[in-house]
Design a protein around this motif. Structure first.
Motif, short mmCIF file in Angstrom:
data_model
loop_
_atom_site.label_atom_id
_atom_site.label_comp_id
_atom_site.label_asym_id
_atom_site.label_seq_id
_atom_site.Cartn_x
_atom_site.Cartn_y
_atom_site.Cartn_z
N ARG A 171 80.28 -42.03 43.39
CA ARG A 171 79.11 -42.89 43.64
C ARG A 171 77.80 -42.19 43.30
NH1 ARG A 171 82.22 -44.80 48.02
NH2 ARG A 171 81.40 -43.20 49.38
N SER A 172 77.67 -40.92 43.69
CA SER A 172 76.39 -40.24 43.47
C SER A 172 76.15 -39.88 42.02
CB SER A 172 76.28 -38.99 44.36
OG SER A 172 77.17 -38.00 43.93
N SER A 173 77.22 -39.67 41.25
CA SER A 173 77.04 -39.28 39.85
C SER A 173 77.25 -40.43 38.87
CB SER A 173 78.02 -38.16 39.50
OG SER A 173 79.35 -38.65 39.45
N GLY A 174 77.88 -41.49 39.32
CA GLY A 174 78.17 -42.61 38.44
C GLY A 174 79.53 -42.53 37.77
N HIS A 175 80.23 -41.41 37.94
CA HIS A 175 81.59 -41.29 37.39
C HIS A 175 82.34 -40.22 38.18
CE1 HIS A 175 84.97 -41.27 34.75
NE2 HIS A 175 84.64 -40.16 34.12
N LEU A 176 82.22 -38.98 37.82
CA LEU A 176 82.82 -37.89 38.57
C LEU A 176 81.85 -36.72 38.55
CD1 LEU A 176 83.82 -36.02 36.01
CD2 LEU A 176 85.79 -37.51 36.13
N TRP A 177 82.07 -35.77 39.41
CA TRP A 177 81.15 -34.64 39.55
C TRP A 177 81.80 -33.41 38.93
CZ3 TRP A 177 76.33 -33.31 40.49
CH2 TRP A 177 76.03 -32.03 40.94
N ALA A 178 81.16 -32.80 37.98
CA ALA A 178 81.65 -31.58 37.34
C ALA A 178 80.60 -30.50 37.57
CB ALA A 178 81.87 -31.82 35.85
N SER A 179 81.01 -29.44 38.27
CA SER A 179 80.02 -28.40 38.58
C SER A 179 80.61 -27.01 38.50
CB SER A 179 79.45 -28.62 39.98
OG SER A 179 80.45 -28.44 40.97
N THR A 180 79.72 -26.09 38.22
CA THR A 180 80.03 -24.68 38.32
C THR A 180 79.40 -24.20 39.62
OG1 THR A 180 80.00 -22.56 37.17
CG2 THR A 180 78.05 -23.98 36.92
N HIS A 181 79.35 -22.91 39.85
CA HIS A 181 78.91 -22.40 41.15
C HIS A 181 78.15 -21.10 40.96
CE1 HIS A 181 79.44 -21.16 45.41
NE2 HIS A 181 79.52 -22.46 45.60
N ALA A 182 77.20 -20.85 41.84
CA ALA A 182 76.43 -19.60 41.80
C ALA A 182 75.94 -19.28 43.21
CB ALA A 182 75.22 -19.75 40.87
N PRO A 183 75.61 -18.03 43.48
CA PRO A 183 74.96 -17.71 44.75
C PRO A 183 73.59 -18.40 44.79
CG PRO A 183 75.76 -15.72 43.68
CD PRO A 183 75.87 -16.83 42.68
N PHE A 184 73.24 -18.97 45.94
CA PHE A 184 71.98 -19.70 46.04
C PHE A 184 70.79 -18.80 45.71
CE2 PHE A 184 68.34 -21.57 48.33
CZ PHE A 184 68.34 -22.81 47.71
N GLY A 185 70.86 -17.54 46.09
CA GLY A 185 69.77 -16.60 45.84
C GLY A 185 69.53 -16.30 44.37
N SER A 186 70.50 -16.63 43.52
CA SER A 186 70.33 -16.37 42.08
C SER A 186 69.70 -17.55 41.35
CB SER A 186 71.68 -16.02 41.44
OG SER A 186 72.51 -17.16 41.37
N LEU A 187 69.42 -18.63 42.09
CA LEU A 187 68.81 -19.83 41.52
C LEU A 187 67.30 -19.75 41.72
CD1 LEU A 187 69.39 -22.73 40.37
CD2 LEU A 187 69.42 -23.49 42.75
N HIS A 188 66.54 -19.87 40.62
CA HIS A 188 65.08 -19.77 40.69
C HIS A 188 64.49 -21.01 40.03
CE1 HIS A 188 65.96 -15.61 41.64
NE2 HIS A 188 66.71 -15.58 40.54
N PHE A 189 63.73 -21.78 40.79
CA PHE A 189 63.13 -23.00 40.27
C PHE A 189 61.87 -22.69 39.47
CE2 PHE A 189 65.73 -24.56 43.73
CZ PHE A 189 66.38 -25.62 43.10
N THR A 190 61.79 -23.25 38.28
CA THR A 190 60.58 -23.15 37.47
C THR A 190 59.78 -24.44 37.55
OG1 THR A 190 61.83 -23.80 35.49
CG2 THR A 190 61.56 -21.44 35.89
N ALA A 191 60.41 -25.49 38.05
CA ALA A 191 59.75 -26.77 38.36
C ALA A 191 60.56 -27.43 39.46
CB ALA A 191 59.68 -27.68 37.13
N ASP A 192 59.89 -27.91 40.49
CA ASP A 192 60.62 -28.56 41.58
C ASP A 192 59.91 -29.78 42.14
OD1 ASP A 192 58.61 -27.37 43.03
OD2 ASP A 192 59.93 -26.20 44.33
N ALA A 193 58.97 -30.31 41.38
CA ALA A 193 58.19 -31.47 41.86
C ALA A 193 59.07 -32.67 42.18
CB ALA A 193 57.14 -31.87 40.81
N GLY A 194 60.17 -32.84 41.46
CA GLY A 194 61.03 -33.99 41.70
C GLY A 194 62.21 -33.71 42.61
#
Length: 126
Positions: free
Chosen positions: A31-54
């Motif tokens: 429902r949330s993706s419109g078909h199926l969800w395909a994802s990889t994974h990372a430690p949250f601390g390694s994610l750095h937002f360069t834009a997050d307005a949305g």
């Protein structure tokens, strides 16, 4: 590695992601993706937002939340509340070289309109 939503209001860099993609066929992901969800994974601390307005987060259950862009609707992240890691939609990554499907989960809930597309391991539940 870089990724973003369709409109660019959410953009990020991540130091390293897991080289496998998990494909989830549960009804919430469909429902949330419109078909199926395909994802990889990372430690949250390694994610750095360069834009997050949305960027907005939706508590999809008592255990997890989903990150999406409120401007274009792109489904981007899945995060268990008590976990250090974060699921990152494989489709929002700019370069998916080296990624491969590692497994399918919740296939008991998959849509009746499609067959299983490959020979990756299949799990009826998570």
């Amino acid at each position: 590695m870089k990724g973003r939503c369709e409109c660019g209001a959410v953009a990020f860099e991540v130091d390293h992601v897991r080289d496998t993609v998990t494909v989830c066929h549960c009804s919430q992901c469909r429902r949330s993706s419109g078909h199926l969800w395909a994802s990889t994974h990372a430690p949250f601390g390694s994610l750095h937002f360069t834009a997050d307005a949305g960027l907005r987060w939706y508590a999809s259950s008592d255990m997890a939340k989903r990150g999406f862009c409120a401007l274009c609707g792109s489904s981007l992240f899945y995060r268990m509340n008590d976990e250090d890691g974060i699921g990152i939609a494989a489709g929002c990554l700019e370069d998916t070289t080296g990624l491969r499907i590692g497994k399918h989960i919740f296939v008991a809930d998959k849509g009746a309109y499609y067959p299983m597309p490959d020979d990756a391991p299949v799990h009826e539940q998570g």
